[in-house]
Design a protein around this motif. Structure first.
Motif, short mmCIF file in Angstrom:
data_model
loop_
_atom_site.label_atom_id
_atom_site.label_comp_id
_atom_site.label_asym_id
_atom_site.label_seq_id
_atom_site.Cartn_x
_atom_site.Cartn_y
_atom_site.Cartn_z
N PHE A 113 -8.40 9.00 -6.46
CA PHE A 113 -7.43 9.14 -5.39
C PHE A 113 -8.05 9.95 -4.26
CE2 PHE A 113 -4.94 8.40 -9.17
CZ PHE A 113 -3.98 7.50 -8.73
N LEU A 114 -7.74 9.56 -3.02
CA LEU A 114 -8.24 10.25 -1.84
C LEU A 114 -7.11 11.07 -1.24
CD1 LEU A 114 -10.59 10.58 0.23
CD2 LEU A 114 -9.57 8.67 1.47
N CYS A 138 0.87 -1.18 0.00
CA CYS A 138 0.00 0.00 0.00
C CYS A 138 0.91 1.23 0.00
CB CYS A 138 -0.89 -0.03 1.24
SG CYS A 138 -2.05 1.32 1.31
N PHE A 139 0.58 2.22 -0.82
CA PHE A 139 1.45 3.37 -1.00
C PHE A 139 0.74 4.68 -0.67
CE2 PHE A 139 3.10 0.32 -4.12
CZ PHE A 139 4.44 0.31 -3.76
N ILE A 140 1.52 5.63 -0.18
CA ILE A 140 1.12 7.03 -0.16
C ILE A 140 1.67 7.59 -1.48
CG2 ILE A 140 1.44 9.29 0.90
CD1 ILE A 140 -0.24 7.48 2.62
N THR A 173 -1.83 11.43 -1.45
CA THR A 173 -3.06 10.69 -1.72
C THR A 173 -2.86 9.19 -1.49
OG1 THR A 173 -2.54 10.27 -4.04
CG2 THR A 173 -3.67 12.33 -3.54
N ILE A 174 -3.97 8.47 -1.46
CA ILE A 174 -3.96 7.02 -1.55
C ILE A 174 -4.90 6.63 -2.68
CG2 ILE A 174 -3.36 6.53 0.86
CD1 ILE A 174 -6.32 5.90 1.36
N LEU A 175 -4.62 5.51 -3.28
CA LEU A 175 -5.47 5.02 -4.38
C LEU A 175 -6.77 4.51 -3.78
CD1 LEU A 175 -5.62 4.42 -7.43
CD2 LEU A 175 -4.66 2.18 -6.92
#
Length: 191
Positions: free
Chosen positions: A91-92, A58-60, A72-74
């Motif tokens: 994206f959030l 999981c990426f920023i 953002t995060i996907l």
């Protein structure tokens, strides 16, 4: 959490014709929202998604759009039904002081004692949904399963991560050791 830096450009027009033109140019139309800000419609190169989609991590994602940076995060990805290419992505926008909900990968460590006795290892879920501040979220959820005996299971409710709340139901099994044919179910007695 891992950080990936990408760049994008604002979209002048929003609509089907513009989106199709972007896809022909190997760009992906995207939208960014959240944190009380207005939606930002932008496009990024399709090859950028290989870094963030085809991995369990999981990426920023830090986007540089016209000189302004957004963390953002996907949130969601839409794929082409036949070609399996990315059609659209949401994206959030995340803030350091607001908790976010993400899905983190699980890394199992050790060999269960029950497997050494002939039991069969069963992996339940490989990802767990959690909620917390960005600074408290780990890259992986590491679980030592060497203490599992035959007919034992490690469930989500057994996870303890400081300042992070589990969103996945507690009864969900992460790893279990089941009885196999010929397994030695030995009761450990104190001498």
């Amino acid at each position: 959490m891992n950080v990936v830096s990408l760049s994008g450009s604002l979209r002048e027009n929003v609509g089907k014709k513009d989106a199709k033109a972007l896809r022909r140019a190997e760009m992906v139309p995207c939208v960014m929202y959240g944190a009380g800000e207005e939606q930002i419609h932008f496009a990024t190169e399709a090859k950028n998604f290989k870094k963030i989609l085809f991995t369990p991590e999981c990426f920023i994602i830090k986007f540089d759009i016209n000189g302004k940076t957004y963390s953002t995060i996907l949130q969601e990805v839409q794929y082409h039904p036949v070609k399996d290419t990315v059609l659209h992505a949401d994206f959030l926008i995340v803030k350091e002081d607001k908790p976010i909900t993400v899905v983190l990968p699980v890394a199992l460590e050790g060999t269960p004692a029950g497997v050494m006795r002939g039991g069969k290892m069963k992996v339940g879920v490989k990802k767990v949904k959690v909620c917390g501040l960005i600074k408290d979220l780990p890259d992986y959820i590491r679980i030592n399963i060497s203490g599992l005996n035959i007919n034992d299971a490690f469930k989500v409710k057994d996870l303890v991560i400081e300042n992070v709340t589990n969103v996945t139901p507690g009864y969900t099994v992460i790893a279990a050791v089941n009885t196999a044919r010929g397994a030695v179910v030995a009761e450990e007695t104190e001498e």
